[in-house]
Design a protein around this motif. Structure first.
Motif, PDB file in Angstrom:
ATOM      1  N   ILE A   1       1.287  -1.019  -0.562  1.00  0.00           N
ATOM      2  CA  ILE A   1      -0.071   0.027   0.120  1.00  0.00           C
ATOM      3  C   ILE A   1       0.683   1.207   0.118  1.00  0.00           C
ATOM      4  N   TYR A   2       1.770   1.355   0.919  1.00  0.00           N
ATOM      5  CA  TYR A   2       2.253   2.680   1.231  1.00  0.00           C
ATOM      6  C   TYR A   2       3.452   2.426   0.404  1.00  0.00           C
ATOM      7  N   VAL A   3       3.529   2.224  -0.751  1.00  0.00           N
ATOM      8  CA  VAL A   3       5.023   1.948  -1.680  1.00  0.00           C
ATOM      9  C   VAL A   3       5.199   2.954  -2.905  1.00  0.00           C
ATOM     10  N   THR A   4       5.674   3.460  -3.204  1.00  0.00           N
ATOM     11  CA  THR A   4       6.150   5.043  -4.340  1.00  0.00           C
ATOM     12  C   THR A   4       5.776   3.760  -5.815  1.00  0.00           C
ATOM     13  N   ASP A   5       4.397   5.261  -6.209  1.00  0.00           N
ATOM     14  CA  ASP A   5       4.225   4.907  -7.823  1.00  0.00           C
ATOM     15  C   ASP A   5       5.052   4.901  -8.798  1.00  0.00           C
ATOM     16  N   LEU A   6       5.805   4.862  -9.344  1.00  0.00           N
ATOM     17  CA  LEU A   6       6.613   4.469 -10.151  1.00  0.00           C
ATOM     18  C   LEU A   6       5.875   6.211 -11.642  1.00  0.00           C
ATOM     19  N   LEU A   7       4.791   6.792 -11.071  1.00  0.00           N
ATOM     20  CA  LEU A   7       4.767   7.913 -11.623  1.00  0.00           C
ATOM     21  C   LEU A   7       5.318   8.412 -11.003  1.00  0.00           C
ATOM     22  N   ASN A   8       5.010   8.350  -9.016  1.00  0.00           N
ATOM     23  CA  ASN A   8       5.016   9.422  -8.313  1.00  0.00           C
ATOM     24  C   ASN A   8       6.164  10.168  -8.859  1.00  0.00           C
ATOM     25  N   PHE A   9       7.749   9.323  -9.513  1.00  0.00           N
ATOM     26  CA  PHE A   9       9.212  10.553  -9.774  1.00  0.00           C
ATOM     27  C   PHE A   9       9.120  11.979 -10.868  1.00  0.00           C
ATOM     28  N   VAL A  10       7.668  11.831 -11.065  1.00  0.00           N
ATOM     29  CA  VAL A  10       7.540  12.383 -12.494  1.00  0.00           C
ATOM     30  C   VAL A  10       5.962  13.596 -12.275  1.00  0.00           C
ATOM     31  N   VAL A  11       5.750  13.058 -11.447  1.00  0.00           N
ATOM     32  CA  VAL A  11       3.975  13.577 -11.737  1.00  0.00           C
ATOM     33  C   VAL A  11       3.657  13.761 -10.171  1.00  0.00           C
ATOM     34  N   PRO A  12       3.288  15.273 -10.269  1.00  0.00           N
ATOM     35  CA  PRO A  12       3.328  16.555  -9.035  1.00  0.00           C
ATOM     36  C   PRO A  12       2.484  16.245  -8.385  1.00  0.00           C
ATOM     37  N   ASP A  13       1.963  16.034  -6.967  1.00  0.00           N
ATOM     38  CA  ASP A  13       0.553  16.389  -6.437  1.00  0.00           C
ATOM     39  C   ASP A  13      -0.272  17.271  -5.920  1.00  0.00           C
ATOM     40  N   GLY A  14      -1.012  17.715  -4.646  1.00  0.00           N
ATOM     41  CA  GLY A  14      -1.397  19.088  -3.872  1.00  0.00           C
ATOM     42  C   GLY A  14       0.016  19.844  -3.382  1.00  0.00           C
ATOM     43  N   PHE A  15       1.070  18.903  -3.140  1.00  0.00           N
ATOM     44  CA  PHE A  15       1.893  19.543  -2.032  1.00  0.00           C
ATOM     45  C   PHE A  15       2.678  20.660  -2.578  1.00  0.00           C
ATOM     46  N   GLN A  16       3.308  20.157  -3.933  1.00  0.00           N
ATOM     47  CA  GLN A  16       4.036  21.041  -5.102  1.00  0.00           C
ATOM     48  C   GLN A  16       3.009  22.482  -5.328  1.00  0.00           C
ATOM     49  N   ALA A  17       3.925  23.546  -5.828  1.00  0.00           N
ATOM     50  CA  ALA A  17       3.290  24.646  -6.726  1.00  0.00           C
ATOM     51  C   ALA A  17       2.467  24.615  -7.761  1.00  0.00           C
ATOM     52  N   ILE A  18       3.456  23.818  -8.515  1.00  0.00           N
ATOM     53  CA  ILE A  18       3.158  23.923  -9.422  1.00  0.00           C
ATOM     54  C   ILE A  18       2.786  22.677  -9.804  1.00  0.00           C
ATOM     55  N   ALA A  19       1.671  22.416  -9.730  1.00  0.00           N
ATOM     56  CA  ALA A  19       0.806  21.058  -9.692  1.00  0.00           C
ATOM     57  C   ALA A  19      -0.798  21.182 -10.949  1.00  0.00           C
ATOM     58  N   PRO A  20      -0.515  20.913 -12.108  1.00  0.00           N
ATOM     59  CA  PRO A  20      -1.935  20.957 -12.867  1.00  0.00           C
ATOM     60  C   PRO A  20      -2.521  20.102 -12.893  1.00  0.00           C
ATOM     61  N   ALA A  21      -3.820  20.578 -12.518  1.00  0.00           N
ATOM     62  CA  ALA A  21      -4.559  19.495 -12.080  1.00  0.00           C
ATOM     63  C   ALA A  21      -5.103  17.951 -12.758  1.00  0.00           C
ATOM     64  N   PRO A  22      -4.136  17.878 -14.086  1.00  0.00           N
ATOM     65  CA  PRO A  22      -4.622  17.007 -14.512  1.00  0.00           C
ATOM     66  C   PRO A  22      -3.138  15.974 -13.722  1.00  0.00           C
ATOM     67  N   GLY A  23      -2.374  16.869 -13.646  1.00  0.00           N
ATOM     68  CA  GLY A  23      -1.401  15.717 -12.457  1.00  0.00           C
ATOM     69  C   GLY A  23      -1.305  14.843 -11.749  1.00  0.00           C
ATOM     70  N   VAL A  24      -2.424  15.979 -10.529  1.00  0.00           N
ATOM     71  CA  VAL A  24      -3.055  15.793  -9.292  1.00  0.00           C
ATOM     72  C   VAL A  24      -3.931  15.225  -9.009  1.00  0.00           C
ATOM     73  N   GLU A  25      -5.400  14.525 -10.241  1.00  0.00           N
ATOM     74  CA  GLU A  25      -6.331  13.891 -10.336  1.00  0.00           C
ATOM     75  C   GLU A  25      -5.108  12.678 -10.174  1.00  0.00           C
ATOM     76  N   LEU A  26      -4.190  12.728 -11.102  1.00  0.00           N
ATOM     77  CA  LEU A  26      -3.884  10.903 -11.236  1.00  0.00           C
ATOM     78  C   LEU A  26      -2.775  10.305  -9.793  1.00  0.00           C
ATOM     79  N   SER A  27      -1.971  11.505  -9.447  1.00  0.00           N
ATOM     80  CA  SER A  27      -1.709  11.246  -8.233  1.00  0.00           C
ATOM     81  C   SER A  27      -2.354  10.784  -7.090  1.00  0.00           C
ATOM     82  N   ASN A  28      -2.938  11.232  -7.269  1.00  0.00           N
ATOM     83  CA  ASN A  28      -5.083  10.991  -6.171  1.00  0.00           C
ATOM     84  C   ASN A  28      -5.021   9.398  -6.649  1.00  0.00           C
TER      85      ASN A  28
END
Length: 580
Positions: A277-304
């Motif tokens: 469960i608490y593992v790094t997703d392969l895309l996590n290295f390149v996809v931002p989430d809500g903690f980054q200032a530059i986080a486009p909505a599609p990226g946040v949706e994917l990280s979610n």
């Protein structure tokens, strides 16, 4: 292994002012990041108001244990009368003891905010110290420390996990391991003793970082041996003595705490966390989430869609920074430090993916090198995603090396381009503002009516209990100066079968309060049920039943009115029934 293996020399370019300003700068940046909390540090907390309450409680308990000469490893101020083995919980024992003067003078909420803020600044500073011997430019080391201390990992974990953001030990261990294995200028017993003391201090702060640092050190050592096979013979005796001294020192300091953990009361066995469960997703290295200032909505949706939760999605580096790190590794591959940083960081990045590869939240079923570790006793409870901390440290070294080489020679235009490239690479990892800040206000009832009605150490049943998934009563208890004991709590303890369970064991009271707190129907309160509930209150020596702010509060109030056959003695934001 020789000193040239990881040492570029201790040449010191002018930069004393930068070295002196760096820790001050880190502190100012940390306070700036958490500014929404520091507007009112007595009533707000850095991050979410959930898990943070556990650490606020831990700080209050540490101060209480010190001033009342109680065993800091065990408490019956939760889960009374059975108690809680705090070595199995993230009780930040050592920081809570060291911060006792602050906790007593300014309160546990303020102490928590200070700890959460300084955790980033101090981690950045120790990383700066670790990087400094490997670069000529102090500014380059300062940038590396900044990337480590304020990495996406640290920023996301600051939402509620101060035990893993107080990450001084990894760079400190790197300094000591480097001396033990490579430079070998000082007596091995002394270096080993310091490493052992540092390890013990980390175990008493948070065991997970202690274990993962040992894992990271093992990976680093393996690559060091592979890259310097011919030179191992000249250095292994010194290294073996140092590591043996470290093991003996750590064992001597930790003998009692670890014996208490594995042999003491309220211990348990089995898995603490679910696997995969608490593992790094392969895309996590390149996809931002809500903690980054530059986080486009599609990226946040994917990280979610990633498994786990946002606090554990800290592997993000971004495409520009990853490209810079790869270019730096290739550019400076002849430097042993660059090879070690890249190979160790890449290996730990793979380990952070866990036992099976996850892509866009989906478990592909592909087994990864971490799979054998995931099946080991105790080690299987590590959250692989948290190995991203060490990837950030490796990235910090490579960033510093890039800036160091780019700024060392050449015209001003070249230096300007280097700064611009580094800025472009770092901008995507800038944290979003304003940072999360949770409400940590304690109802006035707990400083007024409780003080008037409750003797020190009296037992209260305070709703919401952990059955409703809330550690709020622990916050209220901590803010009251640990004046009363709780029948419940938010902790890890043994269930009826001795396996790890969250909160107290099931009981007649939890059978009622669990459903009511979740808005579900409770069992029928007939005569046998009422008798069992009153017997439980008597067995737990409950002095009062208190219902604070919570969801579905009306249902809980109605339940206690039927159980105790009278309205509350105190009503309002907090209602209470005082029992004889």
């Amino acid at each position: 292994m020789v000193s040239e293996a990881v040492d570029t020399g201790l040449r010191r370019a002018p930069g004393g002012r930068v070295a002196a300003v760096a820790p001050v700068g880190y502190v100012l940046l940390a306070f700036g990041l958490f500014a929404p909390t520091w507007v009112d540090p007595f009533h707000r907390v850095v991050g979410h108001p959930g898990d943070t309450s556990v650490f606020v409680w831990s700080l209050a308990w540490g101060a209480h244990a010190v001033t009342h000469l109680q065993n800091p490893l065990f408490t019956d101020y939760m889960n009374h009368p059975d108690g809680v083995n705090l070595m199995w919980n993230t009780s930040i024992l050592l920081p809570s003891i060291l911060l006792t003067p602050v906790t007593l003078a300014l309160g546990p909420v303020f102490a928590y905010n200070l700890l959460a803020t300084l955790a980033l600044a101090l981690s950045a500073w120790v990383a700066f110290v670790a990087i400094r011997p490997h670069v000529d430019r102090v500014l380059a080391a300062a940038a590396g420390g900044l990337l480590y201390g304020f990495s996406p990992y640290m920023v996301s974990q600051s939402a509620g996990h101060v035990h893993v953001t107080l990450a001084l030990f990894p760079p400190l261990a790197l300094i000591l391991v480097r001396e033990a294995l490579v430079t070998q200028r000082r007596r091995p017993v002394l270096v080993g003793a310091l490493l052992g003391l540092a390890t013990a201090a980390q175990v008493l702060t948070g065991e997970e970082i202690a274990i993962t640092t040992v894992m990271a050190a093992a990976v680093l050592t393996a690559w060091l041996v592979v890259l310097n096979r011919r030179r191992v013979r000249a250095h292994w005796r010194h290294a073996a003595v140092a590591l043996a001294a470290a093991a003996v020192t750590a064992a001597a300091v930790l003998a009692v705490p670890l014996a208490f953990q594995f042999l003491g009361p309220q211990r348990f066995h089995g898995e603490v966390q679910a696997h995969g469960i608490y593992v790094t997703d392969l895309l996590n290295f390149v996809v931002p989430d809500g903690f980054q200032a530059i986080a486009p909505a599609p990226g946040v949706e994917l990280s979610n869609s990633f498994t786990g939760n946002g606090s554990e999605w800290g592997a993000y580096l971004g495409v520009p920074l990853l490209a810079l790190l790869l270019v730096t590794a290739a550019w400076q591959w002849r430097r042993p430090v660059a090879r070690l940083a890249f190979l160790t960081g890449a290996s730990l990045a793979v380990f952070s993916l866990g036992a099976r590869l996850h892509v866009a939240g989906a478990d592909t079923g592909i087994r990864l090198p971490y799979w054998p570790i995931d099946r080991l006793p105790v080690l299987g409870n590590i959250l692989p995603a948290r190995l991203s901390l060490f990837v950030s440290l490796a990235a910090a070294f490579l960033l510093a090396m890039f800036l160091d080489r780019a700024l060392t020679a050449g015209p001003a235009s070249r230096r300007a381009v280097a700064f611009a490239v580094a800025a472009v690479a770092l901008v995507p990892v800038f944290p979003a503002q304003p940072y999360l800040s949770g409400d940590a206000r304690t109802p006035a009832f707990f400083s007024s009516r409780v003080a008037a009605k409750v003797n020190d150490g009296d037992v209260l049943l305070v709703a919401p209990t952990n059955g409703a998934g809330s550690p709020d009563p622990m916050l209220w208890q901590a803010d009251s100066g640990m004046r009363f004991r709780l029948t419940s709590g938010y902790f890890l303890g043994p269930d009826a079968n001795g396996h790890a369970g969250l909160g107290p064991r099931a009981s007649p009271m939890s059978d009622f309060l669990g459903p009511l707190g979740d808005g579900r129907p409770a069992p029928t309160l007939d005569a046998p049920a009422r008798g069992a509930l009153l017997a439980e209150l008597s067995l737990r020596q409950v002095r009062g039943v208190v219902v604070g702010p919570m969801e579905h509060r009306a249902d809980v109030l109605a339940f206690f009115e039927r159980l105790l056959e009278r309205p509350p003695d105190d009503a309002g934001e907090v209602a209470a029934w005082w029992l004889r």
